[in-house]
Structure formats: C-alpha cells, structure tokens
Design a protein around this motif. Structure first.
Motif, PDB file in Angstrom:
ATOM      1  N   GLY A  19     -18.723 -21.361  -1.741  1.00  0.00           N
ATOM      2  CA  GLY A  19     -19.487 -20.946  -3.271  1.00  0.00           C
ATOM      3  C   GLY A  19     -20.716 -21.711  -4.120  1.00  0.00           C
ATOM      4  O   GLY A  19     -21.103 -21.008  -5.088  1.00  0.00           O
ATOM      5  N   SER A  20     -20.531 -22.495  -3.579  1.00  0.00           N
ATOM      6  CA  SER A  20     -21.904 -23.650  -3.806  1.00  0.00           C
ATOM      7  C   SER A  20     -23.111 -22.801  -3.554  1.00  0.00           C
ATOM      8  O   SER A  20     -23.907 -22.692  -3.888  1.00  0.00           O
ATOM      9  N   GLY A  21     -22.940 -21.950  -1.686  1.00  0.00           N
ATOM     10  CA  GLY A  21     -24.629 -21.148  -1.842  1.00  0.00           C
ATOM     11  C   GLY A  21     -23.819 -20.036  -1.736  1.00  0.00           C
ATOM     12  O   GLY A  21     -23.135 -19.432  -2.634  1.00  0.00           O
ATOM     13  N   GLU A  22     -24.490 -19.264  -0.500  1.00  0.00           N
ATOM     14  CA  GLU A  22     -23.929 -17.721  -0.978  1.00  0.00           C
ATOM     15  C   GLU A  22     -22.398 -17.505  -0.665  1.00  0.00           C
ATOM     16  O   GLU A  22     -22.195 -16.556  -1.220  1.00  0.00           O
ATOM     17  N   SER A  23     -21.549 -17.758   0.604  1.00  0.00           N
ATOM     18  CA  SER A  23     -20.916 -17.039   0.940  1.00  0.00           C
ATOM     19  C   SER A  23     -19.346 -17.776   0.006  1.00  0.00           C
ATOM     20  O   SER A  23     -19.116 -19.239   0.089  1.00  0.00           O
ATOM     21  N   PRO A  44     -16.992 -20.317  -7.956  1.00  0.00           N
ATOM     22  CA  PRO A  44     -16.976 -21.735  -9.021  1.00  0.00           C
ATOM     23  C   PRO A  44     -16.524 -21.466 -10.671  1.00  0.00           C
ATOM     24  O   PRO A  44     -17.673 -20.129 -11.209  1.00  0.00           O
ATOM     25  N   GLY A  45     -15.622 -21.941 -11.400  1.00  0.00           N
ATOM     26  CA  GLY A  45     -15.733 -22.150 -12.311  1.00  0.00           C
ATOM     27  C   GLY A  45     -14.239 -21.003 -12.074  1.00  0.00           C
ATOM     28  O   GLY A  45     -13.752 -20.637 -13.835  1.00  0.00           O
ATOM     29  N   SER A  46     -13.461 -19.717 -11.597  1.00  0.00           N
ATOM     30  CA  SER A  46     -13.173 -18.925 -11.137  1.00  0.00           C
ATOM     31  C   SER A  46     -12.065 -19.379 -11.319  1.00  0.00           C
ATOM     32  O   SER A  46     -11.101 -20.365 -10.652  1.00  0.00           O
ATOM     33  N   GLY A  47     -10.906 -17.783 -11.444  1.00  0.00           N
ATOM     34  CA  GLY A  47      -9.135 -18.393 -11.402  1.00  0.00           C
ATOM     35  C   GLY A  47      -8.772 -19.450 -10.065  1.00  0.00           C
ATOM     36  O   GLY A  47      -8.025 -19.383  -9.684  1.00  0.00           O
ATOM     37  N   TYR A  48      -9.674 -18.872  -8.730  1.00  0.00           N
ATOM     38  CA  TYR A  48      -8.774 -18.989  -8.008  1.00  0.00           C
ATOM     39  C   TYR A  48     -10.318 -19.844  -6.696  1.00  0.00           C
ATOM     40  O   TYR A  48     -10.172 -20.006  -5.538  1.00  0.00           O
TER      41      TYR A  48
END
Length: 111
Positions: A19-23, A44-48
C-alpha cells in the motif's frame, strides 16, 4: 484450452505490495489477491493495513489484527473452528478480488 497456472510470487515480492505504492496484495491460504480497490480497508493507517503485503492466513483464522499473527504464519496449531474461519475468509477473498498469484516458498531464507 487450459488456464495458465497463476504465477508464483515470493514473500519478498509480496511485501512490496503493502500500500506504500499503487497496489495492495494480501495472501490467504497461499493465494495472493489484489485488494487495491479496498485501499480504505487495507491501505496505510487503516484497520487491516497489517495484512497488506503479508500472508494474513493465521491472523484471519484467529480473527486477529496483531502483528505477531502475520509475523508467525504457521497454521499447524489452528483449531478446527479457526480453520473453518480461514476457509470462509478464503472464499470471501476469492469471490471479491482478482488472484494475482500463489505464494512461493523462499528457499534461501534461514531462521
């Protein structure tokens, strides 16, 4: 014609899709799914987000979002109930997200 088998993806390659990039890719029972459309859940920063770029099988089986359950990916000590929970999650991912590959066993890593 027979379908081409999905490509084998290493743990290292999987880890780049966090998630640091596109996918965003998540592995469930050795199948790797592209969950990028659900960035609000897995980004990033989400629950999962702990599942992003990781093998989430053990964590999903245990209904856990703790880092130790994606660091330790062993399924050998799961209860029958946890295995059933994992199977349900696997079916959910299979129904909702495209599969991009299967997790390959890394041979050069020693613990």
């Amino acid at each position: 014609s027979m379908a081409t088998p999905p490509p084998t993806i290493s743990v290292e390659e999987l880890s780049h899709h966090d998630g640091s990039g596109e996918s965003i890719w998540v592995c469930v029972k050795n199948d790797i799914f592209d969950v990028s459309p659900s960035r609000r859940m897995y980004g990033p920063g989400s629950g999962y987000s702990v599942f992003a770029g990781r093998d989430a099988s053990r964590a999903l089986a245990k209904s856990s979002t703790s880092v130790e359950d994606v660091t330790n990916t062993s399924l050998t000590d799961l209860t029958e109930e946890e295995i059933s929970t994992l199977d349900n999650w696997h079916n959910f991912f299979k129904g909702k997200y495209p599969q991009v590959g299967v997790l390959g066993v890394s041979v050069h890593v020693s613990n």
